[in-house]
Each structure stands twice: as structure tokens, then as C-alpha cells.
Write an enzyme that holds these catalytic residues in place. Structure first.
Site, PDB file in Angstrom:
ATOM      1  CG  ASP A 118     -30.551  20.849  -2.038  1.00  0.00           C
ATOM      2  OD1 ASP A 118     -30.715  21.575  -1.394  1.00  0.00           O
ATOM      3  OD2 ASP A 118     -30.783  20.720  -3.689  1.00  0.00           O
ATOM      4  CB  ALA A 143     -39.516  23.318 -11.922  1.00  0.00           C
ATOM      5  CD  GLU A 179     -24.261  21.441  -5.598  1.00  0.00           C
ATOM      6  OE1 GLU A 179     -24.211  21.441  -3.851  1.00  0.00           O
ATOM      7  OE2 GLU A 179     -24.893  21.358  -6.261  1.00  0.00           O
ATOM      8  CB  VAL A 218     -27.884  15.740  -1.064  1.00  0.00           C
ATOM      9  CG1 VAL A 218     -28.436  16.454   0.325  1.00  0.00           C
ATOM     10  CG2 VAL A 218     -27.310  14.926  -0.892  1.00  0.00           C
ATOM     11  CE  LYS A 271     -31.369  25.038  -1.358  1.00  0.00           C
ATOM     12  NZ  LYS A 271     -31.884  23.983  -2.037  1.00  0.00           N
ATOM     13  CB  VAL A 292     -36.174  16.769  -2.297  1.00  0.00           C
ATOM     14  CG1 VAL A 292     -35.430  17.369  -4.257  1.00  0.00           C
ATOM     15  CG2 VAL A 292     -37.095  15.100  -2.404  1.00  0.00           C
ATOM     16  N   GLY A 293     -35.822  18.906  -0.530  1.00  0.00           N
ATOM     17  CA  GLY A 293     -34.481  20.439  -1.360  1.00  0.00           C
ATOM     18  C   GLY A 293     -33.994  20.714  -0.416  1.00  0.00           C
TER      19      GLY A 293
HETATM   20  P1  NAD Z   1     -38.235  25.934  -7.385  1.00  0.00           P
HETATM   21  O1  NAD Z   1     -38.054  27.254  -6.950  1.00  0.00           O
HETATM   22  O2  NAD Z   1     -38.782  25.284  -8.910  1.00  0.00           O
HETATM   23  O3  NAD Z   1     -40.107  25.538  -5.955  1.00  0.00           O
HETATM   24  C1  NAD Z   1     -39.796  25.207  -5.473  1.00  0.00           C
HETATM   25  C2  NAD Z   1     -41.159  25.746  -4.334  1.00  0.00           C
HETATM   26  O4  NAD Z   1     -40.735  25.696  -2.750  1.00  0.00           O
HETATM   27  C3  NAD Z   1     -41.803  27.219  -4.629  1.00  0.00           C
HETATM   28  O5  NAD Z   1     -42.565  27.020  -5.405  1.00  0.00           O
HETATM   29  C4  NAD Z   1     -41.955  28.119  -3.619  1.00  0.00           C
HETATM   30  O6  NAD Z   1     -43.149  28.870  -3.500  1.00  0.00           O
HETATM   31  C5  NAD Z   1     -42.099  26.957  -2.430  1.00  0.00           C
HETATM   32  N1  NAD Z   1     -41.496  27.080  -1.155  1.00  0.00           N
HETATM   33  C6  NAD Z   1     -40.435  27.659  -0.663  1.00  0.00           C
HETATM   34  N2  NAD Z   1     -40.654  27.803   1.307  1.00  0.00           N
HETATM   35  C7  NAD Z   1     -41.810  26.718   1.113  1.00  0.00           C
HETATM   36  C8  NAD Z   1     -42.652  26.863   2.689  1.00  0.00           C
HETATM   37  N3  NAD Z   1     -41.451  27.143   3.467  1.00  0.00           N
HETATM   38  N4  NAD Z   1     -43.470  26.208   2.507  1.00  0.00           N
HETATM   39  C9  NAD Z   1     -44.366  25.367   1.415  1.00  0.00           C
HETATM   40  N5  NAD Z   1     -43.224  25.820  -0.188  1.00  0.00           N
HETATM   41  C10 NAD Z   1     -42.468  26.978  -0.422  1.00  0.00           C
HETATM   42  O7  NAD Z   1     -37.817  24.696  -7.040  1.00  0.00           O
HETATM   43  P2  NAD Z   1     -37.613  22.842  -7.883  1.00  0.00           P
HETATM   44  O8  NAD Z   1     -36.354  22.961  -8.980  1.00  0.00           O
HETATM   45  O9  NAD Z   1     -38.940  22.601  -7.481  1.00  0.00           O
HETATM   46  O10 NAD Z   1     -36.623  22.711  -7.044  1.00  0.00           O
HETATM   47  C11 NAD Z   1     -36.618  22.842  -5.406  1.00  0.00           C
HETATM   48  C12 NAD Z   1     -35.796  22.054  -4.141  1.00  0.00           C
HETATM   49  O11 NAD Z   1     -35.076  20.769  -3.763  1.00  0.00           O
HETATM   50  C13 NAD Z   1     -34.723  23.467  -4.537  1.00  0.00           C
HETATM   51  O12 NAD Z   1     -34.053  23.798  -2.714  1.00  0.00           O
HETATM   52  C14 NAD Z   1     -33.481  22.144  -4.951  1.00  0.00           C
HETATM   53  O13 NAD Z   1     -32.203  23.036  -4.792  1.00  0.00           O
HETATM   54  C15 NAD Z   1     -33.467  20.847  -4.607  1.00  0.00           C
HETATM   55  N6  NAD Z   1     -33.613  19.684  -4.998  1.00  0.00           N
HETATM   56  C16 NAD Z   1     -32.736  19.060  -4.701  1.00  0.00           C
HETATM   57  C17 NAD Z   1     -32.937  17.942  -6.103  1.00  0.00           C
HETATM   58  C18 NAD Z   1     -31.723  16.876  -4.866  1.00  0.00           C
HETATM   59  O14 NAD Z   1     -30.989  15.861  -5.823  1.00  0.00           O
HETATM   60  N7  NAD Z   1     -32.554  16.033  -3.468  1.00  0.00           N
HETATM   61  C19 NAD Z   1     -32.961  17.744  -6.707  1.00  0.00           C
HETATM   62  C20 NAD Z   1     -33.095  18.860  -7.690  1.00  0.00           C
HETATM   63  C21 NAD Z   1     -33.676  19.788  -6.729  1.00  0.00           C
END
Ligand code: NAD
Length: 348
Positions: free
Chosen positions: A235, A147, A64, A301, A239, A232-233
Site C-alpha cells: 500500500d 494486527a 498520510e 490500498v 512496498k 492488503v499489505g
Molecule cells: P502488523 O505489523 O501487525 O503485521 C504484519 C505481519 O506480517 C507480522 O505478523 C509479520 O510477521 C508478517 N510478515 C511480514 N513479512 C511476512 C512474510 N514475508 N510472510 C508472511 N508474513 C509476513 O501489520 P498490520 O497492522 O496487520 O498490517 C498489515 C499490512 O496491511 C501492513 O502492510 C499495512 O500497511 C497494511 N494495511 C493496509 C490497509 C489497506 O487499506 N489496504 C489498511 C491497514 C493496513
């Protein structure tokens, strides 16, 4: 104008330098500063050029571009989202970004933004929670311990007054990592065996999982009255994390509605379902939480203005501390018309 014979160098923040800057400022201080910086820009929302980000989707992820401008400074971020990356030993989200001077178009900062995105996302979550969470909220459930997780927890501590975090992830190793990393931060941290257990006694629930599907991390029956949800996730189109019934009983706050309707939890709802853009809460144009029993949802998002605020903040801090490198990014011959001559002279 660059003096003749001198290079027009662009300040550059590498990953290494960003980490030094974080330590120089202090992580929690930086998260609080960023929340204040972002909030100040939300308060002048109407001064920004706003457009939904330009997304290039594939079967496995998204890349993006997120641009904005306040008329003086222009900024953009490049960011990806690839949930499958983590299993391959790569980051799910990586990013870099740039600021430029609108008056001449010259870049004034190039920066890594993988770290900065984690910081600004956490700061934005905490800024929203400060306005929307029930009074005296002390405990947050953190669903998804990847992360972003520690940054989310520490921003909620510094900005929204959280003292306890209850963790759940389908991968216990992720939870154990957060427990280790948050030791000594002053947060009371509990590893839990299910999302339901993590949510016990939590006034704030953050969902921050990565899965390229319409997942159901939370269902309506798991959620008590008065909770603030920080989603947060979810986005990207296709998804999401929350069951639609949760959305139907929540007061929903978004960053920029045209983008969130495509990418956020609310992609599951009718296109005219009422939502409030969060800047309106900050300016007083709309109400935030109005009752203790209300379920509030910040359908995060990530929006370009947050990246702009974060880039401008690190630019200032880098200048103050002289923590930056200089990059020969811009071809700027002494005679602006003689770009060709500059190339030819360089061979001699
Ligand atoms: P990451 O891959 O490091 O961590 C994601 C974690 O979610 C993993 O530890 C995984 O085991 C866990 N997980 C997956 N499915 C699960 C479930 N059903 N129940 C519990 N845990 C589960 O990713 P990240 O960098 O921490 O990012 C997390 C999310 O946040 C991503 O989807 C990313 O796109 C999103 N994000 C959003 C924004 C925003 O501004 N809204 C910014 C950054 C990241």
C-alpha cells in the site's frame, strides 16, 4: 448555533469508547454493517470529491492524510504505516479521523481510527470478495497474521461466507495469537508451515504482511486457477507483496486508480495496464468475475471514502447509544468577532 454561554462541544470517540461501541453492536454485526455502508457509498461514487491521499514518506514509514467530501459532510483520516514499529512494541498502523459539516465547516466528530481502520479495511476486503470470489468460496488463506488478521477473517466469515481460515506468518507467535483469538468464533482455523501450505484448497487468498520493500510473498506458480486474491499489505511506493507475473494473469480491481497506481501492487505494471475501479462493479458499469477459472485481484490500498463511510456509521451509532464523550475542541465565542475578548475573560 450554539446557545450563548454554552460550549460548542464536539462528539469524540476515544479508543476506550470505540471498544465499548464494538461490544455494544457486536464485532461481526459491525463488520457486516460497515461492508454495507461502504458498498452504499461506492454505489454513489460520483458524489464524492476524490483525491489520492497526501503522503509524507521517510526511510522507515509513511504518514498520510486522506480527505473526501460528499458535499454535505467532509471527512479526513490521519494514518501512518511503519512496518518496523511492531518489533519496537508499537502498532504498524495508527489513525484518527474527523467529520465536519460542509455548510459551516464545524467538526461534528473526532474519532480514534486505529481500530476503525482495521474494521473498515476488513469490511472493504469482504465486500470486494463477496462480488469477486468464486461461487461457494469457503476457505481463505491468511498470509500475515498481525494486527489486521482476525478482523479480515471475521469479516470474510460474516460478509463473504468463509468457514475456514488457513494461517501463515514468518513469525509463529503471530499465527498462534490468531489461532487463540479466533477460537470459539465458529471458524475452522489451521496454522500452516508455509504460504504454499496455507493456500491448499483456499478459494480466497489474503496477503496482509508488513515489510517496507518490494517483497514476493506469493509467486505465480503458487496460485491455482479461479482464486480471488485480496492483497492488503502492498500500500505504498516500494512496498508490494505479489510477483508481477501474478498481476499479469489477474483481472485487477482497485479502489481509486490514480492512488493505487502509485501505492498498490499495480505500481509494478505499466501506467496504462487495464484495471477496473471497484465502484463500477457495484453499479453494474463493469463486470466482476466472469468465469470460474479467472484469477481476480482486489489490489487494496485503502481509500478515503471507506474512512468517510466508517466515520459516518460510528457517528450514527454513537448518537443512538449515547456512547461518546464531548470535546472542547472548537473556540466558539458568543460574539464570533470577539475571539480576543473570550481569551482575556478566561483569565479572570
Ligand atoms: P502488523 O505489523 O501487525 O503485521 C504484519 C505481519 O506480517 C507480522 O505478523 C509479520 O510477521 C508478517 N510478515 C511480514 N513479512 C511476512 C512474510 N514475508 N510472510 C508472511 N508474513 C509476513 O501489520 P498490520 O497492522 O496487520 O498490517 C498489515 C499490512 O496491511 C501492513 O502492510 C499495512 O500497511 C497494511 N494495511 C493496509 C490497509 C489497506 O487499506 N489496504 C489498511 C491497514 C493496513
Amino acid at each position: 448555533m450554539t446557545p450563548p454561554g454554552q460550549l460548542a462541544l464536539v462528539p469524540f470517540l476515544s479508543v476506550e469508547t470505540m471498544m465499548r461501541l464494538v461490544h455494544h453492536i457486536g464485532l461481526e454485526a459491525m463488520l457486516s454493517d460497515l461492508a454495507a455502508e461502504i458498498e452504499a457509498d461506492f454505489a454513489r461514487w460520483e458524489s464524492f470529491d476524490k483525491v489520492a491521499r497526501v503522503a509524507s514518506h521517510s526511510d522507515v514509514g509513511v504518514i498520510e492524510l486522506m480527505p473526501t467530501s460528499d458535499g454535505e459532510t467532509y471527512g479526513f483520516k490521519y494514518v501512518n504505516g511503519h512496518p518496523k514499529n511492531m518489533k519496537e512494541g508499537r502498532q504498524t498502523v495508527t489513525a484518527f479521523g474527523l467529520l465536519a459539516d460542509v455548510s459551516n465547516g464545524y467538526p461534528v466528530l473526532l474519532s480514534e481510527m486505529t481500530l476503525l481502520t482495521a474494521l473498515r479495511t476488513a469490511a472493504t476486503s469482504a465486500m470486494a470478495a463477496r462480488w469477486l470470489a468464486p461461487l461457494g468460496a469457503r476457505t481463505m488463506a491468511m498470509i500475515g497474521n498481525g494486527a489486521q488478521a482476525e478482523f479480515q477473517a471475521l469479516a470474510m466469515k460474516g460478509v463473504a461466507g468463509i468457514g475456514a481460515v488457513r494461517l501463515w506468518d514468518i513469525d509463529r507467535a503471530a499465527t498462534d495469537k490468531v489461532v487463540r483469538n479466533l477460537a470459539g468464533t465458529g471458524l475452522d482455523v489451521t496454522a500452516c508451515d508455509s504460504a504454499e501450505e496455507a493456500m491448499l484448497g483456499a478459494q480466497i487468498v489474503t496477503t496482509c504482511t508488513a515489510d517496507k520493500q518490494n517483497a514476493t510473498i506469493l509467486t505465480d506458480n503458487m496460485l491455482g486457477a479461479g482464486v480471488h486474491l485480496n492483497a492488503v499489505g502492498g500500500d505504498c511506493p516500494g512496498k508490494t507483496e505479489l510477483h508481477r507475473d501474478i498481476l499479469n494473469r489477474s483481472s485487477i480491481f482497485v479502489e481509486y486508480a490514480p492512488q493505487t497506481r502509485v501505492e498498490g501492487e499495480i505500481q509494478q505494471l505499466d501506467p496504462d495496464h487495464p484495471v477496473t475501479e471497484f465502484w463500477q462493479v457495484v453499479t453494474g458499469a463493469a463486470e466482476g468475475r466472469i468465469s470460474p477459472d479467472q484469477v481476480t485481484l482486489f489490489d487494496s490500498v485503502g481509500f478515503a471514502v471507506e474512512d468517510f463511510s466508517a466515520l459516518r456509521y460510528v457517528r450514527r451509532k454513537a448518537q443512538e447509544s449515547a456512547l461518546y464523550e464531548s470535546l472542547d475542541l472548537l473556540a466558539d465565542p458568543d460574539d464570533p468577532r470577539d475571539l480576543y475578548g473570550m481569551v482575556m475573560r478566561s483569565t479572570t
